[in-house]
Each structure stands twice: as structure tokens, then as C-alpha cells.
Enzyme design. Structure first.
Site, short mmCIF file in Angstrom:
data_model
loop_
_atom_site.label_atom_id
_atom_site.label_comp_id
_atom_site.label_asym_id
_atom_site.label_seq_id
_atom_site.Cartn_x
_atom_site.Cartn_y
_atom_site.Cartn_z
N GLU A 61 0.82 -1.22 0.00
CA GLU A 61 0.00 0.00 0.00
C GLU A 61 0.85 1.26 0.00
O GLU A 61 0.50 2.25 -0.65
CB GLU A 61 -0.96 0.00 1.20
CG GLU A 61 -2.15 -0.94 1.06
CD GLU A 61 -1.80 -2.40 1.31
OE1 GLU A 61 -0.66 -2.69 1.75
OE2 GLU A 61 -2.67 -3.27 1.06
N HIS A 128 -11.53 -5.26 8.58
CA HIS A 128 -12.16 -5.11 7.26
C HIS A 128 -13.42 -4.27 7.38
O HIS A 128 -14.37 -4.44 6.63
CB HIS A 128 -12.51 -6.48 6.66
CG HIS A 128 -11.33 -7.32 6.32
ND1 HIS A 128 -10.56 -7.96 7.28
CD2 HIS A 128 -10.74 -7.61 5.13
CE1 HIS A 128 -9.58 -8.62 6.69
NE2 HIS A 128 -9.67 -8.42 5.38
#
Ligand code: TPP
Ligand code: MG
Lengths: 325, 371
Positions: A61, A128
């Protein structure tokens, strides 16, 4: 009955398809977004159509955003897909310290759009489910948008990519398939303008993203229950935050509930209340209320999850308190 | 020649003159000047690099004295001892065509890449006319529109950014003949950003050159507290990139190996990782005396001063004369003086006229939320 067949995720896919078609500077970068079409299928079929501009990234990322920054300096308009907003914590540094500072430091803007599948769904658990908007909005140099409708998901993604500045695009996973519309087209409001999602006169709920829908549900319940007319303001973007529309609504209702799905310390709801109190204290007939998620990680089990975030029931409870103050 | 530790040596600015005087003894007989085209190219290259090295050394010597005189707000970080590595990279790149993201010890490389001394002086002295307009300082400067990226402090972050410029050029069909390059220290290689960036560049087979200046310390932390692999160059294979090792104190070696790595990347050889071995011949910054650097290291070959050694190499090979080097020194010293004199006279930024905008789009700006 109107056919309701465009979902929120369709809108995101269509916006990206349009952008790729209309603007050669646009390319997509993210994990599993190529042939596989992305974890949520937001890029389904796009690599086939644009093999050079839909690129699978490694699980990096930090480097994904660093790469996008370099590409933006070179005149491109990258859209980076985080597989989940939660993982953007790994890219935090590049986002706030590199992308967010670049225009101020060098005069060269960084037109990147970072798509963040945000918010909770049952069973997703602590890693999540997060809502990161307040974190990014805190830093200078980033625009943070939080579309709540199918047409906003479509038009705001296109507007985000057209902006010369970095945009954190918080798309709500719960809305992906649940939220449907008959059309992608809407009022095409610009980023930075809030919308009255439901008109009312007794109290104002300021919400954004999926919480707009929970607020409207709560308002419907209170209408039936006691004839209350609750106004719901959909912020649409949390930075810039449309303080004028919020204050205009509070001027009509005199009562404010700020509602969000993120953790309770600080954040968008605190910002909304702070602005209303500093700029329009005289308009308030009752102490403004806040309702957020609880101050724990987002739990896994649906029973716990449903009680962790605001629900129509908890919103109604807050509103009753506010309305009867 | 060994142990030219800044604290012990004469002031840096004097070094080239001192050396060149000393070299007369060693180099009274110059090789005969029958040079091939390749020799001429090497000669030009080494002379160019050496001038950038001297420029870096002299600029930094000036920065150091300005710092000590209290004229600079914030820190001053020198690349003393790293000029051969830095300039060999900067001089292998062409502004406008290539992409360069230098780091903390790259004054020589910046000079070699074509950054005017004035940009450096203005940034350190906080001139509003400088490239960073007083909004950022010292080494945090660049001209991104020209492919000269302005580093942020966070180590490792430049690797992916340079890769991004290159990837963009590939998408646009403009990558042919371009190279992107960045530098990092031994300590910076421990970051996740470094790993992610290099891995990404390797996956995309980009023409990226990463130079690691392994100067034995990261601030005060020695390399054995930084990594456990035999040598950082051993990592190249793990990343699937070409690895190179070079003696960072030797102009000739740096020019050949770093220049070669840049050419290899330019010709489609994919990412190149160059590990240069040397010693930081100053403190971490001018606030630091580097007293933690052990005496053995200061007296080892790693502590050779590349500016001194480079002059010897140039003269021994007949690429330059003592007089030329003295001449370069004095020209460069004048250029540094002039840049500093200009920047010193310039207006500082004015908080009242500063626009305070972090976003370029007027409709996205919120202001300070003050009522
Ligand atoms: C991510 C990050 N952590 C910490 C720092 C603070 N810092 C600046 S330079 C430095 C040492 C760097 O050592 P090295 O990479 O070996 O480069 P050198 O200073 O030796 O040239 C540190 C710890 C930083 N800039 N970035
Ligand atoms: Mg080091």
C-alpha cells in the site's frame, strides 16, 4: 414500478469505465483489480478493455500510493484501489506526508484518487470494517469524500479524478450491492456541497455515507411514532465540509444530531458540532448530540457488530432525547 | 589521505587547495596525452563529476559555516565523503529527460544534475524566492515539473515515487531512453517503504537505479544494528534486480559502476541496485560531532576522502592538472559565495501575505474554521 437495477458498486465501476474511456491520463492500480476484477468487482472487465491502464499491484500500500504520486507528478490521473480502507493505514505516510504536503511545498498538485472500501458489514471484523475519513480529513492537503447514493458514487468519483488535488474516496461496502437506483444520473452536485436527503423541521441529523440511510430510517420511524419531521443532511464530502448547509438546516430546526459510523473520539461528528457551536450557537434550542460507533475495534459477530455502530433504534433514542429536551 | 574527519581536518573549503598543492610531488610526470575516443569520454565524465563533487563540497562547507554563524534556521546535513557516489549519479542523469530524487547527502549529485547553487542557498536561508518559498527547507527541495523530485523526510518513500514517474511514462509511451534514480542510506533500507518500492519497481521492470550509500551509520546506529545480511548488495538477487558494489571513496570506480548502472537501466536492463561503501566524514548533521564513530573506522580505507583521492586520480591519469583543479575550486567557491550573497539579501516569506493553501483547487479550500 421503476426498474432498480444499478447498484452502488455498478456506479463505481461505470465511473471508472467512463474515466478510462474519456481520459487517457487515467489508470487504475490495485491488488487483484486486473483479470480478477477486484475484491468487490469494482473493476470487472476493465483490464480487458484497457490492458495497459488497469494494473495489478503487489501488496504494497505504501508503494502503491508512492507510485501514484510519482505518476501524478508526471501528469497522470491514477486511481488507486485499496482492497479495504483498513489497509490504507500502511499507506498513511505516503498519503498524509507525501501527497498531502506536495502542493503546498512545491506548487505541483497531486491529482490522485484513492478508493477506500469503507465501513462495516456483518462478519467482517476489526480489520475489514473501518471508517478512516476523519483520519485523512485531519491532515491538510487531502479532499475526503463520502458518497451515500448511487448517483453520488458515480458522479463524485468522476469529479474526484478531475480534481487536481488528492482525493480520499470513501465508498461504503454495505451500500455496494444493497443500494440500488434506476439511474446513475443525479443532480451532479459538486464536491463540497451537502444535500438535504430528507426535509424536516423539528431536528437536523447530519450524516454521511451509509449512515444517511440509517438516519432516514430513524426519521421515518419517528414520523410514524410521533409525527416528528426530522431533517437529514447528507454531507457527501467531509472535507470540504459544507458548514453553510448544516447551519441553514439548524436554523430551521434548532436541534442537531451529528451521526457517524467511525470511532467516537474526535472525528467528523465532533467537527460538525464544533462548527455549529462556534458559528451558530444562538440557533440551538438544545445541546447538540453526537452518535458514533463504540470505542472498541469493530467486532466480528453480527450481534456485536449491529450494536457497535449506530442503528435506526439508537438514532431514534438520541433523537427522542434531542426532540424532548 | 586517511581519516579526513571533518572535525579533525582543516575546514572543508580548503581541502581542494591543500590537496592540489600536495599532489605536485606525486604527479610531476603526467602520462602522455594519446587518448582514444573512449578515453576522452572517460576524461570528460571524470572532470564533470569531479567538478560537481567540488561544488558539493564547497557549497556544503559554506552551509556549515552559515550554520555555525547561526544564519540557518533548522538543520544542516552534509554529504562530506559521499561526493563521488552522489555526483557520479547526478552527472549520469539529464534534467528534463531523467528523473532524480536525491536524499540527505546529495549536494554533489544535485549540483551534477544541474541544480543551481542559488536554489540550495535560497532553500537553506529560507528565501521566499526559492523553490520551496520558505515552506520547506534544507534538503527538502526540488523541481518536480523537471523530474527533480522534492524528498520528504520519511526514508524510503522516494523509491516508489520515482517508480511512479517511470510507470506513467511507460503508459504514455515515453519511457524509452529515460532513467529514474534515487539514493538512500544503509539505515533507510530497513524501512518498509524501501522494500515495497524496490519490489514494485522490480515487478514492473522499470529503469530505476537505487544507490545505497552504505556509510556505516544511520545517525548513531552502526550497520550491525540495522541489518543482518552479509551485505546489502546481496539483497539485489532477492528482489530480482541487478546488484553492484562499489568503493564509494573512489571517483574512478563510482563513475564507472554508477555510470554503468545508469546506462544498463537506460538500455532496458531493469532496476539496478548499487551499494557504495564509504564512511560519513561528518556528523549526522552539523549539530552532531559523530563522536560515536570508532577510531579504527576513521583510519580505515573507508575513511578516504573522495575529493582528495579524486584529485589524485584525475592528475595521475592526466585528466586534469593541479592548476585546473585549483582554478575549478576558486570558480566554484566564487559561485557559492555569489549564490549565498544573493539569497541572504532576499526577502523572507511573509506570514501575512502567505496564502496558506494546501490544496490547489479554490473550491476545495476550507480555511481555518475560525469564526
Ligand atoms: C522513516 C524515517 N524514520 C526516521 C527518520 C529520522 N532519520 C533521519 S536520517 C536518519 C538516519 C538515516 O541513516 P541512513 O539511511 O544510513 O542515511 P545516512 O544519514 O547515513 O546518510 C534517521 C533515523 C526518517 N527521516 N525517516
Ligand atoms: Mg548511513
Amino acid at each position: 414500478m421503476i426498474a432498480s437495477d444499478v447498484t452502488y458498486i455498478d456506479a463505481i465501476r461505470e465511473a471508472q469505465a467512463d474515466l478510462l474511456r474519456e481520459d487517457e491520463r487515467v489508470f487504475l492500480y490495485g491488488q487483484d483489480i486486473g483479470k480478477f476484477g477486484g475484491a468487490f468487482k469494482a473493476t470487472k472487465g476493465l483490464q480487458e478493455a484497457y490492458p495497459d491502464r488497469v494494473i495489478d499491484s503487489p501488496i504494497s500500500e505504501d508503494a502503491m500510493v508512492g507510485m501514484a504520486i510519482g505518476a501524478a507528478i508526471e501528469g497522470m490521473r491514477p486511481i488507486v484501489e485499496m482492497q479495504f480502507a483498513d489497509f490504507s493505514s500502511v499507506a498513511f505516510n505516503q498519503l498524509v506526508n507525501h501527497a498531502g504536503t506536495h502542493y503546498y511545498r512545491t506548487g505541483v498538485p497531486i491529482p490522485i484518487t484513492v478508493r477506500m472500501p469503507s465501513g462495516g458489514t456483518p462478519g467482517s471484523g476489526p480489520f475489514h470494517s473501518q471508517s478512516m475519513e476523519a483520519i485523512y480529513a485531519h491532515y491538510p492537503g487531502l479532499v475526503v469524500v463520502t458518497p451515500a447514493t448511487v448517483s453520488d458514487a458515480y458522479s463524485m468519483l468522476k469529479q474526484s479524478v478531475e480534481l487536481d488535488d488528492p482525493v480520499i474516496f470513501c465508498e461504503h461496502k454495505f451500500l455496494y450491492r444493497w443500494l440500488k437506483s434506476d439511474s446513475l444520473e443525479g443532480d451532479d452536485l459538486p464536491i463540497g456541497k451537502a444535500r438535504i436527503a430528507r426535509h424536516g423541521k423539528h431536528a437536523t441529523v447530519v450524516a454521511y455515507s451509509a449512515m444517511v440511510h440509517e438516519a432516514v430510517r430513524a426519521a421515518d420511524i419517528l414520523k410514524e411514532e410521533g409525527g416528528w419531521d426530522v431533517e437529514v443532511v447528507d454531507l457527501r464530502s467531509v472535507k470540504p465540509l459544507d458548514t453553510d448547509t448544516v447551519i441553514a438546516s439548524v436554523a430551521r430546526t434548532g436541534r442537531l444530531l451529528a451521526l457517524g459510523e467511525a470511532f467516537p473520539w474526535g472525528g467528523v461528528t465532533a467537527e460538525v458540532i464544533s462548527r455549529v457551536c462556534t458559528e451558530a450557537f444562538h440557533l440551538l434550542d438544545a445541546p447538540p448530540q453526537r452518535l458514533n460507533a463504540r470505542d472498541t475495534p469493530v467486532p466480528y459477530h453480527p450481534n456485536l457488530w449491529a450494536a457497535h455502530r449506530p442503528t435506526p433504534e439508537s438514532i431514534c433514542a438520541s433523537l427522542r432525547h434531542l426532540l424532548t429536551y | 589521505m586517511n581519516g579526513v574527519w571533518q572535525g579533525e581536518a582543516k575546514i572543508n573549503a580548503e581541502i581542494p587547495l591543500l590537496i592540489s598543492q600536495r599532489l605536485i610531488k606525486h604527479c610531476s610526470v603526467l602520462p602522455s596525452p594519446t587518448l582514444t575516443d573512449a578515453d576522452l569520454q572517460t576524461k570528460d565524465q571524470l572532470r564533470t563529476i569531479y567538478r560537481a563533487m567540488l561544488g558539493g563540497r564547497l557549497m556544503e562547507a559554506k552551509l556549515s559555516s552559515l550554520y555555525k554563524a547561526g544564519k540557518i534556521v533548522g538543520g544542516v546535513y552534509l554529504g562530506t565523503g559521499q561526493e563521488a557516489v552522489s555526483a557520479s549519479l547526478g552527472c549520469s542523469l539529464t534534467m528534463g529527460r531523467d528523473v532524480y530524487s536525491p536524499l540527505i547527502r546529495d549536494q554533489a549529485g544535485r549540483t551534477g544534475f544541474g541544480e543551481p547553487f542559488l536554489d540550495c542557498a535560497r532553500t537553506y536561508l529560507g528565501s521566499a524566492a526559492g523553490p520551496m518559498r520558505g515552506r520547506d527547507g534544507n534538503i527538502h527541495r526540488g523541481n518536480p515539473a523537471e523530474g527533480y523530485l522534492a524528498m520528504i523526510s520519511h526514508l524510503g518513500t522516494s523509491v516508489s515515487a520515482v517508480a511512479g514517474v517511470l510507470l506513467a511514462r511507460r503508459i504514455k509511451g515515453e519511457l524509452e531512453g529515460c532513467v529514474g534514480a534515487t539514493c538512500i542510506g544503509d539505515g533507510g533500507t530497513s524501512t518498509g517503504a524501501f522494500h515495497e518500492g524496490l519490489n514494485l519497481a522490480a515487478v514492473e521492470k522499470l529503469p530505476l537505479v537505487v544507490i545505497i550509500a552504505d556509510n556505516q551509520f544511520a545517525y548513531s546506529t552502526p550497520s550491525d544494528r540495522q541489518f543482518a545480511c552479509r551485505d546489502l548488495s546481496a539483497r539485489a538477487e532477492g528482489y530480482g534486480v541487478k546488484g553492484h558494489e562499489v568503493d564509494g571513496t573512489s571517483l574512478e570506480d563510482c563513475a564507472r559502476v554508477i555510470g554503468g548502472a545508469v546506462e544498463a537501466a537506460r538500455e532496458g536492463g531493469g532496476p539496478q541496485l548499487v551499494v557504495a561503501k564509504l564512511l560519513r566524514l561528518s556528523g549526522h548533521g552539523e549539530h552532531d560531532d559523530g563522536s560515536y564513530v570508532p577510531q579504527e573506522l576513521r583510519q580505515s580505507l573507508l575513511a578516504r576522502d573522495c575529493v582528495e583521492l579524486g584529485a589524485e586520480q584525475l592528475i595521475a591519469a592526466g585528466h586534469a592538472t593541479r592548476e585546473e583543479i585549483t582554478q575549478w575550486s576558486s570558480e566554484l567557491r566564487d559561485a557559492v559565495q555569489e549564490a549565498v550573497a544573493i539569497a541572504t539579501q532576499e526577502a523572507a516569506p511573509d506570514a501575512r501575505t502567505e496564502d496558506w493553501f494546501a490544496l490547489s483547487t479554490p473550491s476545495m479550500r476550507e480555511g481555518d474554521y475560525e469564526s
